[in-house]
Design a protein around this motif. Structure first.
Motif, PDB file in Angstrom:
ATOM      1  N   VAL A 174      13.738   5.566  25.854  1.00 54.05           N
ATOM      2  CA  VAL A 174      14.698   3.915  25.598  1.00 54.05           C
ATOM      3  C   VAL A 174      13.577   3.098  24.475  1.00 54.05           C
ATOM      4  O   VAL A 174      13.061   4.030  23.667  1.00 54.05           O
ATOM      5  CB  VAL A 174      13.821   2.836  26.262  1.00 54.05           C
ATOM      6  N   GLY A 175      15.062   3.784  23.462  1.00 49.41           N
ATOM      7  CA  GLY A 175      15.052   3.434  21.978  1.00 49.41           C
ATOM      8  C   GLY A 175      14.230   1.589  21.695  1.00 49.41           C
ATOM      9  O   GLY A 175      12.942   2.177  20.712  1.00 49.41           O
ATOM     10  N   ARG A 176      15.156   1.249  22.112  1.00 47.96           N
ATOM     11  CA  ARG A 176      14.306  -0.977  22.727  1.00 47.96           C
ATOM     12  C   ARG A 176      13.823  -1.049  23.731  1.00 47.96           C
ATOM     13  O   ARG A 176      14.725  -0.977  24.253  1.00 47.96           O
ATOM     14  CB  ARG A 176      15.128  -1.392  21.317  1.00 47.96           C
ATOM     15  N   VAL A 177      12.502  -2.183  23.857  1.00 48.81           N
ATOM     16  CA  VAL A 177      12.799  -2.659  25.403  1.00 48.81           C
ATOM     17  C   VAL A 177      13.003  -3.922  24.630  1.00 48.81           C
ATOM     18  O   VAL A 177      12.742  -4.634  24.330  1.00 48.81           O
ATOM     19  CB  VAL A 177      11.810  -3.010  25.565  1.00 48.81           C
ATOM     20  N   ASP A 178      14.606  -4.058  24.787  1.00 49.32           N
ATOM     21  CA  ASP A 178      15.422  -5.323  24.454  1.00 49.32           C
ATOM     22  C   ASP A 178      16.140  -5.767  25.752  1.00 49.32           C
ATOM     23  O   ASP A 178      15.425  -5.212  26.848  1.00 49.32           O
ATOM     24  CB  ASP A 178      16.658  -5.273  23.824  1.00 49.32           C
ATOM     25  N   ALA A 179      17.043  -6.415  26.074  1.00 48.56           N
ATOM     26  CA  ALA A 179      17.013  -7.867  27.133  1.00 48.56           C
ATOM     27  C   ALA A 179      18.158  -6.114  28.355  1.00 48.56           C
ATOM     28  O   ALA A 179      18.039  -6.579  28.810  1.00 48.56           O
ATOM     29  CB  ALA A 179      18.443  -8.582  26.566  1.00 48.56           C
ATOM     30  N   ARG A 180      18.864  -5.529  27.603  1.00 49.07           N
ATOM     31  CA  ARG A 180      19.677  -4.384  27.846  1.00 49.07           C
ATOM     32  C   ARG A 180      18.591  -4.035  28.957  1.00 49.07           C
ATOM     33  O   ARG A 180      18.390  -3.310  29.876  1.00 49.07           O
ATOM     34  CB  ARG A 180      20.451  -3.458  27.152  1.00 49.07           C
ATOM     35  N   ALA A 181      17.262  -3.537  28.065  1.00 50.16           N
ATOM     36  CA  ALA A 181      16.608  -2.424  29.517  1.00 50.16           C
ATOM     37  C   ALA A 181      16.164  -3.033  30.131  1.00 50.16           C
ATOM     38  O   ALA A 181      15.350  -2.727  31.825  1.00 50.16           O
ATOM     39  CB  ALA A 181      15.782  -2.016  27.904  1.00 50.16           C
ATOM     40  N   ARG A 182      15.731  -4.824  29.491  1.00 54.03           N
ATOM     41  CA  ARG A 182      15.537  -5.282  30.766  1.00 54.03           C
ATOM     42  C   ARG A 182      16.364  -5.265  31.838  1.00 54.03           C
ATOM     43  O   ARG A 182      15.148  -5.642  33.039  1.00 54.03           O
ATOM     44  CB  ARG A 182      14.608  -6.646  29.952  1.00 54.03           C
TER      45      ARG A 182
END
Ligand code: NI
Length: 175
Positions: A21-29
């Protein structure tokens, strides 16, 4: 939140290797929230993103009796595994109703990002250690039946393919 559909063995997409995962952002959450909902609805104790056809390094686990202790592992890596091994029966949401013995490390250390993108290290034993190893295998495209003998594996494959045919037949419109 939404329930996601779970791929069933021998779907070839279960053998894709997940990317970090590149960034733990809203999409990942949002993905994590959907995976938790899917895991709880299916009464599973663990689910890897690979199983819902998302090929990113995300795992959710809950081995608690009360089903209220979700563990989220993003970009998990096992950094240590005990030389001591244990053997126990495993099942998998992607291999419904099949349980068989697999040998695993008794204890592992895993480093992963949490939902805030913070790196955490966890030492696990017992069921949690087994579950972590099982779910991380999924991220490498590996399903637990691959530890079984070729004969057992082909029997399981045939059984599940038959189930799938029955399922499709039942859901087909009557003409
Ligand atoms: Ni599984």
């Amino acid at each position: 939140m939404a329930q996601l559909s779970i791929l069933r063995y021998p779907d070839p997409r279960l053998h894709k290797v997940a990317q970090p995962v590149g960034r733990v952002d809203a999409r990942a959450r949002a993905l994590v929230a959907d995976m938790l909902e899917t895991m709880y609805a299916a009464r599973g104790i663990g689910l890897a993103a690979t199983q819902v056809d998302v090929h990113e390094r995300v795992v959710v686990i809950d081995v608690s009796e009360e089903r209220n202790q979700p563990l989220v592992l993003i970009n998990p890596e096992i950094t240590w595994a005990s030389p001591e091994r244990v053997r126990g029966d495993e099942g998998c949401l992607s291999v419904p109703d099949i349980y068989d013995g697999v040998e695993r490390a008794a204890r592992v250390k895993v480093t992963a990002l949490d939902l805030d993108g913070q790196s955490r290290t966890l030492e696990a034993d017992g069921l949690l250690a087994v579950c972590i190893q099982h779910e991380l295998d999924h991220l490498q495209g590996k399903v637990f039946v691959e530890y079984l003998s070729p004969l057992k594996r082909s029997r399981i494959k045939a059984k599940l393919q038959k189930q799938e045919r029955e399922r499709l037949k039942q859901s087909a419109p009557a003409l």
